[in-house]
Scaffold this motif. Structure first.
Motif, PDB file in Angstrom:
ATOM      1  N   ALA A 178       0.864  -1.186   0.000  1.00 34.41           N
ATOM      2  CA  ALA A 178       0.000   0.000   0.000  1.00 34.41           C
ATOM      3  C   ALA A 178       0.898   1.232   0.000  1.00 34.41           C
ATOM      4  O   ALA A 178       1.828   1.326   0.804  1.00 34.41           O
ATOM      5  N   LEU A 179       0.646   2.143  -0.915  1.00 36.63           N
ATOM      6  CA  LEU A 179       1.387   3.396  -1.001  1.00 36.63           C
ATOM      7  C   LEU A 179       0.534   4.496  -0.390  1.00 36.63           C
ATOM      8  O   LEU A 179      -0.588   4.738  -0.834  1.00 36.63           O
ATOM      9  N   VAL A 180       1.062   5.146   0.642  1.00 35.48           N
ATOM     10  CA  VAL A 180       0.316   6.175   1.356  1.00 35.48           C
ATOM     11  C   VAL A 180       0.589   7.522   0.700  1.00 35.48           C
ATOM     12  O   VAL A 180       1.737   7.907   0.481  1.00 35.48           O
ATOM     13  N   GLU A 181      -0.500   8.220   0.377  1.00 39.62           N
ATOM     14  CA  GLU A 181      -0.375   9.510  -0.275  1.00 39.62           C
ATOM     15  C   GLU A 181      -0.801  10.608   0.696  1.00 39.62           C
ATOM     16  O   GLU A 181      -0.834  10.387   1.904  1.00 39.62           O
ATOM     17  N   LYS A 182      -1.076  11.795   0.212  1.00 45.18           N
ATOM     18  CA  LYS A 182      -1.430  12.906   1.078  1.00 45.18           C
ATOM     19  C   LYS A 182      -2.605  12.536   1.970  1.00 45.18           C
ATOM     20  O   LYS A 182      -3.556  11.907   1.539  1.00 45.18           O
ATOM     21  N   GLY A 183      -2.522  12.958   3.213  1.00 48.19           N
ATOM     22  CA  GLY A 183      -3.547  12.566   4.167  1.00 48.19           C
ATOM     23  C   GLY A 183      -3.378  11.103   4.509  1.00 48.19           C
ATOM     24  O   GLY A 183      -2.286  10.628   4.765  1.00 48.19           O
ATOM     25  N   SER A 184      -4.461  10.365   4.476  1.00 49.15           N
ATOM     26  CA  SER A 184      -4.405   8.933   4.794  1.00 49.15           C
ATOM     27  C   SER A 184      -4.812   8.073   3.603  1.00 49.15           C
ATOM     28  O   SER A 184      -5.068   6.878   3.761  1.00 49.15           O
ATOM     29  N   GLN A 185      -4.885   8.661   2.425  1.00 46.78           N
ATOM     30  CA  GLN A 185      -5.295   7.902   1.242  1.00 46.78           C
ATOM     31  C   GLN A 185      -4.236   6.864   0.894  1.00 46.78           C
ATOM     32  O   GLN A 185      -3.036   7.126   0.950  1.00 46.78           O
ATOM     33  N   ARG A 186      -4.706   5.676   0.521  1.00 43.00           N
ATOM     34  CA  ARG A 186      -3.804   4.589   0.166  1.00 43.00           C
ATOM     35  C   ARG A 186      -4.077   4.104  -1.251  1.00 43.00           C
ATOM     36  O   ARG A 186      -5.232   3.955  -1.650  1.00 43.00           O
ATOM     37  N   THR A 187      -3.005   3.849  -1.983  1.00 39.29           N
ATOM     38  CA  THR A 187      -3.092   3.200  -3.278  1.00 39.29           C
ATOM     39  C   THR A 187      -2.574   1.784  -3.107  1.00 39.29           C
ATOM     40  O   THR A 187      -1.463   1.569  -2.614  1.00 39.29           O
ATOM     41  N   LEU A 188      -3.376   0.814  -3.498  1.00 41.43           N
ATOM     42  CA  LEU A 188      -3.016  -0.591  -3.357  1.00 41.43           C
ATOM     43  C   LEU A 188      -2.298  -1.074  -4.611  1.00 41.43           C
ATOM     44  O   LEU A 188      -2.601  -0.633  -5.722  1.00 41.43           O
ATOM     45  N   VAL A 189      -1.358  -1.999  -4.426  1.00 43.47           N
ATOM     46  CA  VAL A 189      -0.586  -2.558  -5.537  1.00 43.47           C
ATOM     47  C   VAL A 189      -0.814  -4.060  -5.575  1.00 43.47           C
ATOM     48  O   VAL A 189      -0.572  -4.763  -4.581  1.00 43.47           O
ATOM     49  N   CYS A 190      -1.263  -4.562  -6.720  1.00 40.78           N
ATOM     50  CA  CYS A 190      -1.537  -5.992  -6.867  1.00 40.78           C
ATOM     51  C   CYS A 190      -0.241  -6.791  -6.807  1.00 40.78           C
ATOM     52  O   CYS A 190       0.735  -6.475  -7.501  1.00 40.78           O
ATOM     53  N   ALA A 191      -0.225  -7.842  -5.996  1.00 44.25           N
ATOM     54  CA  ALA A 191       0.955  -8.686  -5.856  1.00 44.25           C
ATOM     55  C   ALA A 191       1.235  -9.498  -7.115  1.00 44.25           C
ATOM     56  O   ALA A 191       2.346  -9.983  -7.308  1.00 44.25           O
ATOM     57  N   ARG A 192       0.243  -9.661  -7.984  1.00 44.36           N
ATOM     58  CA  ARG A 192       0.432 -10.455  -9.195  1.00 44.36           C
ATOM     59  C   ARG A 192       0.850  -9.620 -10.392  1.00 44.36           C
ATOM     60  O   ARG A 192       1.821  -9.926 -11.074  1.00 44.36           O
ATOM     61  N   CYS A 193       0.078  -8.562 -10.685  1.00 46.24           N
ATOM     62  CA  CYS A 193       0.273  -7.852 -11.961  1.00 46.24           C
ATOM     63  C   CYS A 193       0.672  -6.397 -11.791  1.00 46.24           C
ATOM     64  O   CYS A 193       0.820  -5.682 -12.788  1.00 46.24           O
ATOM     65  N   ASP A 194       0.832  -5.918 -10.562  1.00 49.18           N
ATOM     66  CA  ASP A 194       1.269  -4.543 -10.252  1.00 49.18           C
ATOM     67  C   ASP A 194       0.237  -3.472 -10.580  1.00 49.18           C
ATOM     68  O   ASP A 194       0.572  -2.281 -10.552  1.00 49.18           O
ATOM     69  N   ALA A 195      -0.989  -3.844 -10.915  1.00 49.17           N
ATOM     70  CA  ALA A 195      -2.026  -2.821 -11.097  1.00 49.17           C
ATOM     71  C   ALA A 195      -2.179  -2.040  -9.796  1.00 49.17           C
ATOM     72  O   ALA A 195      -2.015  -2.579  -8.704  1.00 49.17           O
ATOM     73  N   GLY A 197      -6.217 -12.140  10.116  1.00 52.12           N
ATOM     74  CA  GLY A 197      -5.003 -12.806   9.656  1.00 52.12           C
ATOM     75  C   GLY A 197      -4.416 -12.296   8.362  1.00 52.12           C
ATOM     76  O   GLY A 197      -3.692 -13.027   7.684  1.00 52.12           O
ATOM     77  N   ARG A 198      -4.697 -11.047   7.995  1.00 58.08           N
ATOM     78  CA  ARG A 198      -4.122 -10.479   6.773  1.00 58.08           C
ATOM     79  C   ARG A 198      -2.998  -9.513   7.114  1.00 58.08           C
ATOM     80  O   ARG A 198      -2.950  -8.961   8.217  1.00 58.08           O
ATOM     81  N   PHE A 199      -2.090  -9.319   6.143  1.00 53.22           N
ATOM     82  CA  PHE A 199      -1.047  -8.320   6.342  1.00 53.22           C
ATOM     83  C   PHE A 199      -0.831  -7.530   5.057  1.00 53.22           C
ATOM     84  O   PHE A 199      -1.223  -7.950   3.957  1.00 53.22           O
ATOM     85  N   LEU A 200      -0.194  -6.381   5.219  1.00 58.34           N
ATOM     86  CA  LEU A 200       0.072  -5.475   4.117  1.00 58.34           C
ATOM     87  C   LEU A 200       1.371  -4.747   4.434  1.00 58.34           C
ATOM     88  O   LEU A 200       1.651  -4.442   5.597  1.00 58.34           O
ATOM     89  N   LYS A 201       2.163  -4.494   3.403  1.00 60.28           N
ATOM     90  CA  LYS A 201       3.383  -3.694   3.580  1.00 60.28           C
ATOM     91  C   LYS A 201       3.066  -2.274   3.104  1.00 60.28           C
ATOM     92  O   LYS A 201       2.662  -2.087   1.964  1.00 60.28           O
ATOM     93  N   GLU A 202       3.268  -1.309   3.971  1.00 59.52           N
ATOM     94  CA  GLU A 202       2.801   0.050   3.702  1.00 59.52           C
ATOM     95  C   GLU A 202       3.959   1.033   3.768  1.00 59.52           C
ATOM     96  O   GLU A 202       4.797   0.956   4.672  1.00 59.52           O
ATOM     97  N   ARG A 203       4.002   1.965   2.818  1.00 59.02           N
ATOM     98  CA  ARG A 203       5.052   2.977   2.806  1.00 59.02           C
ATOM     99  C   ARG A 203       4.564   4.205   2.031  1.00 59.02           C
ATOM    100  O   ARG A 203       3.598   4.128   1.264  1.00 59.02           O
ATOM    101  N   PRO A 204       5.254   5.353   2.199  1.00 57.86           N
ATOM    102  CA  PRO A 204       4.920   6.522   1.384  1.00 57.86           C
ATOM    103  C   PRO A 204       5.232   6.241  -0.087  1.00 57.86           C
ATOM    104  O   PRO A 204       6.119   5.449  -0.408  1.00 57.86           O
ATOM    105  N   ARG A 205       4.498   6.900  -0.989  1.00 62.31           N
ATOM    106  CA  ARG A 205       4.732   6.676  -2.412  1.00 62.31           C
ATOM    107  C   ARG A 205       6.101   7.171  -2.863  1.00 62.31           C
ATOM    108  O   ARG A 205       6.724   6.589  -3.751  1.00 62.31           O
ATOM    109  N   ARG A 206       6.614   8.239  -2.261  1.00 65.46           N
ATOM    110  CA  ARG A 206       7.869   8.835  -2.720  1.00 65.46           C
ATOM    111  C   ARG A 206       9.018   7.816  -2.639  1.00 65.46           C
ATOM    112  O   ARG A 206       9.109   7.013  -1.718  1.00 65.46           O
TER     113      ARG A 206
END
Length: 254
Positions: free
Chosen positions: A163-180, A219-228
């Protein structure tokens, strides 16, 4: 595949990217040369109707023999220093079923502990990701799925791992298979909506600039970081392999 320990400096990201150059070159070739069986108009229609754009397994099967692509990636691994010549030869001379390796990644098999098997799996992931990424590119621009409301990938139906964190708390998700990439429609856990501790546990790794976000409720996990500062997602996933292993040891899944 290389991994980065928490004690190494954050500059490992750019160093790793340089080391990965041969792998990224082969990955780009695979994306550009495969013509997966995807009907863009049909995929777009399905996405507009809230359905996943294409059948990922059928797309992989439409790309023919995966073995030559796997061998190309192993060559790039050796050139990059991620696999020795002996390891490459052992994998090529063995009885590995590349289709099974790619299918295992596709269906969520856990990361192997054996170093040689792990190299084989990582090479298979590069192949599978390239083919599905090429399929997603045929679906269209991200604006095609701008209104997507689900937490699985709009194109291939995969789960997000980053998950890429953008301004505020908005998150963009990245597909583990195809990178969409698509915008998360809610805060908290993607599986059960929980956003309070102790159900949500967050382990910060400032050297990698990632948080490992774990949900003890479902039981789910996500790796989260700023987009920059994000490198290729191949590099990002190699950089964070130990985070995946730590989550898997706790019985978690993406």
């Amino acid at each position: 595949m290389p991994t980065a320990s928490p004690s190494r400096p954050a500059t490992v990201r750019s160093t790793l990217s340089e080391q990965f150059a041969p792998v990224l070159h082969v990955h780009a070739e695979l994306v550009g040369t495969c013509v997966p069986a995807v009907d863009p108009e049909e995929a777009q229609r399905r996405i507009r109707n809230g359905q996943v754009g294409y059948d990922a397994l059928r797309v992989l099967q439409s790309c023919g023999d995966l073995r030559p692509r796997f061998e190309r990636v192993l060559d790039a691994f050796e050139l990059s220093g991620f696999a020795s010549n002996d390891d490459r030869r052992a994998l090529l001379d063995g009885d590995l079923d590349v289709d099974d390796l790619v299918s295992g990644w596709f269906t969520g098999d856990r990361t192997p502990r054996d170093p040689l098997r792990r190299v084989a799996r990582q090479a298979a992931i590069v192949v599978g990701n390239a083919l599905l990424r090429g399929a997603t590119a045929r679906v269209g621009l991200p604006a095609t799925w701008k209104g997507w409301m689900r937490t699985v990938c709009p194109c291939c139906g995969g789960s997000p791992d980053i998950a890429l964190v953008e301004k505020g708390s908005q998150r963009t998700l990245v597909c583990a298979r195809c990178d969409a990439q698509w915008r998360a429609r809610r805060d908290g856990c993607l599986g059960c909506d929980t956003d309070d501790s102790p159900a949500i546990a967050r382990i910060n790794n400032p050297e990698l600039d990632y948080d490992l976000v774990m949900c003890n409720a479902c039981g789910r996990f996500l790796k989260e970081r700023p987009r920059r500062g994000v490198e290729s997602f191949i590099v990002e996933r190699a950089l964070t392999t130990e985070l995946d292993l730590a989550a898997e040891q706790r019985g978690l899944r993406i």
